[in-house]
Scaffold this motif. Structure first.
Motif, PDB file in Angstrom:
ATOM      1  N   LEU A 298      10.520   2.738   0.445  1.00 52.54           N
ATOM      2  CA  LEU A 298       9.392   2.687   1.384  1.00 52.54           C
ATOM      3  C   LEU A 298       9.859   2.713   2.836  1.00 52.54           C
ATOM      4  CD1 LEU A 298       7.306  -0.109  -0.405  1.00 52.54           C
ATOM      5  CD2 LEU A 298       7.415   2.340  -0.920  1.00 52.54           C
ATOM      6  N   ASP A 299      10.695   3.689   3.169  1.00 55.09           N
ATOM      7  CA  ASP A 299      11.270   3.763   4.515  1.00 55.09           C
ATOM      8  C   ASP A 299      10.273   4.407   5.475  1.00 55.09           C
ATOM      9  OD1 ASP A 299      12.837   3.876   6.751  1.00 55.09           O
ATOM     10  OD2 ASP A 299      14.595   4.712   5.742  1.00 55.09           O
TER      11      ASP A 299
ATOM     12  N   HIS B  47       8.148  -0.503  11.310  1.00 59.47           N
ATOM     13  CA  HIS B  47       9.125  -1.499  10.849  1.00 59.47           C
ATOM     14  C   HIS B  47       9.243  -1.403   9.332  1.00 59.47           C
ATOM     15  CE1 HIS B  47       9.197  -3.517  14.778  1.00 59.47           C
ATOM     16  NE2 HIS B  47       7.933  -3.144  14.824  1.00 59.47           N
ATOM     17  N   HIS B  48      10.466  -1.467   8.831  1.00 62.32           N
ATOM     18  CA  HIS B  48      10.662  -1.423   7.390  1.00 62.32           C
ATOM     19  C   HIS B  48      10.022  -2.649   6.755  1.00 62.32           C
ATOM     20  CE1 HIS B  48      12.761  -1.366   3.496  1.00 62.32           C
ATOM     21  NE2 HIS B  48      12.831  -0.062   3.702  1.00 62.32           N
ATOM     22  N   TYR B  49       9.388  -2.441   5.615  1.00 63.71           N
ATOM     23  CA  TYR B  49       8.611  -3.527   5.009  1.00 63.71           C
ATOM     24  C   TYR B  49       9.451  -4.774   4.709  1.00 63.71           C
ATOM     25  CZ  TYR B  49      10.509  -2.981   0.272  1.00 63.71           C
ATOM     26  OH  TYR B  49      11.341  -2.968  -0.814  1.00 63.71           O
TER      27      TYR B  49
ATOM     28  N   ASP C 134       0.840  -1.199   0.000  1.00 65.35           N
ATOM     29  CA  ASP C 134       0.000   0.000   0.000  1.00 65.35           C
ATOM     30  C   ASP C 134       0.879   1.254   0.000  1.00 65.35           C
ATOM     31  OD1 ASP C 134      -2.667   1.259   0.232  1.00 65.35           O
ATOM     32  OD2 ASP C 134      -1.965   1.860   2.217  1.00 65.35           O
ATOM     33  N   LEU C 135       1.982   1.212   0.732  1.00 57.59           N
ATOM     34  CA  LEU C 135       2.914   2.340   0.716  1.00 57.59           C
ATOM     35  C   LEU C 135       3.492   2.571  -0.673  1.00 57.59           C
ATOM     36  CD1 LEU C 135       4.922   1.777   4.024  1.00 57.59           C
ATOM     37  CD2 LEU C 135       3.085   3.434   3.628  1.00 57.59           C
ATOM     38  N   LEU C 136       3.794   1.480  -1.381  1.00 51.97           N
ATOM     39  CA  LEU C 136       4.306   1.624  -2.745  1.00 51.97           C
ATOM     40  C   LEU C 136       3.255   2.259  -3.643  1.00 51.97           C
ATOM     41  CD1 LEU C 136       6.401   1.119  -4.953  1.00 51.97           C
ATOM     42  CD2 LEU C 136       5.506  -1.220  -5.159  1.00 51.97           C
TER      43      LEU C 136
ATOM     44  N   ALA D  50      10.137  11.900   0.847  1.00 52.94           N
ATOM     45  CA  ALA D  50      11.460  11.415   0.449  1.00 52.94           C
ATOM     46  C   ALA D  50      11.743  10.044   1.051  1.00 52.94           C
ATOM     47  CB  ALA D  50      12.533  12.408   0.871  1.00 52.94           C
ATOM     48  N   ALA D  51      11.355   9.847   2.297  1.00 53.54           N
ATOM     49  CA  ALA D  51      11.597   8.564   2.960  1.00 53.54           C
ATOM     50  C   ALA D  51      10.836   7.442   2.270  1.00 53.54           C
ATOM     51  CB  ALA D  51      11.193   8.657   4.431  1.00 53.54           C
ATOM     52  N   LEU D  52       9.588   7.685   1.923  1.00 50.43           N
ATOM     53  CA  LEU D  52       8.791   6.642   1.295  1.00 50.43           C
ATOM     54  C   LEU D  52       9.261   6.360  -0.127  1.00 50.43           C
ATOM     55  CD1 LEU D  52       5.295   7.599   2.680  1.00 50.43           C
ATOM     56  CD2 LEU D  52       6.777   5.728   3.407  1.00 50.43           C
TER      57      LEU D  52
END
Length: 413
Positions: free
Chosen positions: A367-368, A317-319, A65-67, A361-363
């Protein structure tokens, strides 16, 4: 098959940066961009609906979903497809064990999955397609593979010959011993007599007593697991997608086999990138139905836990990380959601523009989400004064941040 109701994405005042993502096949972070300039094509392997959605599922689907959101924040159109394996051995075995009709079980658990995804504000796929409804697609793909000489019979079952795909093994990068081990552990039958290669996988399982079956040119039966996803993806996304996604336990055999089926049929690469989410543990082991160490999303929701707290706990948590869930993580997230809402309710706050830039920028950087949520934590601390004097120098801080938290992180606060 009906998907869940998608949340509306608020428009953002800025465009996010291009998105880079870790590709399992190359072992590196790669840039993503639509090959034809039109849309990004994403396929994420869905559930086998024989039990409720647990936090391992939620971790995977929130990761992708983040992507989806990061691409949209970058101004791109996205076509997102997901399957539901609503006929397969685990489902049939569960239905028999509990004395429930397998169709009823699949429909009930799929509906619960929809409710969980809606509550967690996961963007709905453009197409949610079940294995049963995709059987005509599977039959057509098997016929293409037959024409290519990649299918053979073992008794009445049909198998795919992995040697038909010159690129077989490139997605996972595993050596043969590792492949054989995972194939046996993850639903394969490496020891079946009559196969040309122990790694060859079934694409059509002939009818067995007391099992569902459908008519086909190959006789009555049902699809193999891997060919189902390949057939759906080719029909919905064309010969090559941008990202094939799922949990890291799908690297092999599932995604390797899907790629093999599609590449033999089309002669084109199946996906430009293969992206995999980490495994979530509980009580010292990977969270899984077979181990019985599951934490169900619906159970948390029914205990009056705010779904935004569940989502925030997962976002910390990182994916790609393997990690272990603890109840303390959830209670921290419950308190933090309340703290974030208190800061946003003030309206004014610490400068918001740098936070927007950092979150996007993080995402865009694989996906940070932990980095993105840390930026919001720092803003909340500055706004409430928990790290010193309260900073309310930006009168429009909340109005600036709220749509970004929603559109980019999926947090409705």
């Amino acid at each position: 098959m009906r998907a869940w109701t998608a949340p509306e994405l608020p428009s953002l005042p800025v465009v996010g940066p291009p998105v880079a993502i870790h590709d399992t096949a190359t072992g590196s972070v790669v840039a993503t961009a639509p090959a034809d300039g039109a849309e990004m094509k994403l396929y994420v392997c869905g559930i086998t609906p024989y039990d409720a959605t647990h936090l391992g599922h939620a971790n995977t689907y929130i990761g992708f979903d983040l992507l989806n959101r990061a691409w949209r924040s970058a101004g791109l159109d996205v076509r997102y497809v997901q399957n539901v394996t609503d006929v397969d051995d685990p489902l049939l075995e569960r239905a028999t064990k509990v004395g429930v009709d397998w169709v009823e079980l699949a429909e009930r658990e799929t509906e619960l999955f929809r409710q969980d995804m809606h509550a967690l504000r996961v963007l709905a796929p453009d197409a949610l397609i079940g294995a049963v409804e995709s059987i005509p697609l599977v039959i057509a793909l098997i016929e293409r593979l037959q024409a290519a000489g990649a299918i053979y019979k073992v008794e009445d079952d049909l198998y795919f010959s992995v040697t038909a795909d010159p690129a077989f093994g490139e997605e996972s990068g595993y050596d043969r011993a590792t492949m054989l081990r995972f194939f046996g552990e993850r639903g394969g039958d490496p020891d079946r007599a009559g196969k040309k290669d122990p790694l060859d996988c079934v694409v059509w399982r002939a009818e067995r007593p007391d099992e569902p079956a459908w008519e086909s040119p190959f006789g009555r039966g049902r699809p193999g697991w891997h060919i189902e996803c390949a057939a759906i993806a080719l029909e919905q996304l064309g010969s090559t997608m941008d990202v094939q996604g799922g949990g890291s336990d799908l690297v092999f055999p599932h995604h390797e086999m899907c790629a093999g089926h599609a590449q033999v049929a089309t002669g084109a690469p199946y996906s430009r990138a293969y992206v995999h989410a980490g495994m979530v543990g509980y009580d010292g082991e990977k969270m899984s139905k077979s181990r019985g160490n599951l934490v169900f999303v619906s159970a948390l929701r029914n205990s009056d836990i705010d779904p935004m707290a569940i989502r925030l706990a997962l976002l910390r948590h990182h994916y790609r990380e393997d990690w272990e869930w603890t109840d303390d993580m959830l209670w921290v997230a419950v308190d933090d959601v309340a703290r974030w809402r208190s800061a946003l309710a003030l309206g004014a706050g610490a400068p918001a523009a740098p936070v927007v830039t950092e979150v996007l920028a993080a995402l865009a950087d694989d996906l940070d989400a932990p980095r993105a949520t840390a930026a919001v934590d720092a803003w909340v601390a500055s706004t409430l004064g928990t790290d010193g004097l309260a900073d309310t120098s930006d009168p429009d801080a909340a109005a600036t941040l709220l749509p970004v938290l929603d559109a980019a992180l999926g947090l409705l606060l």
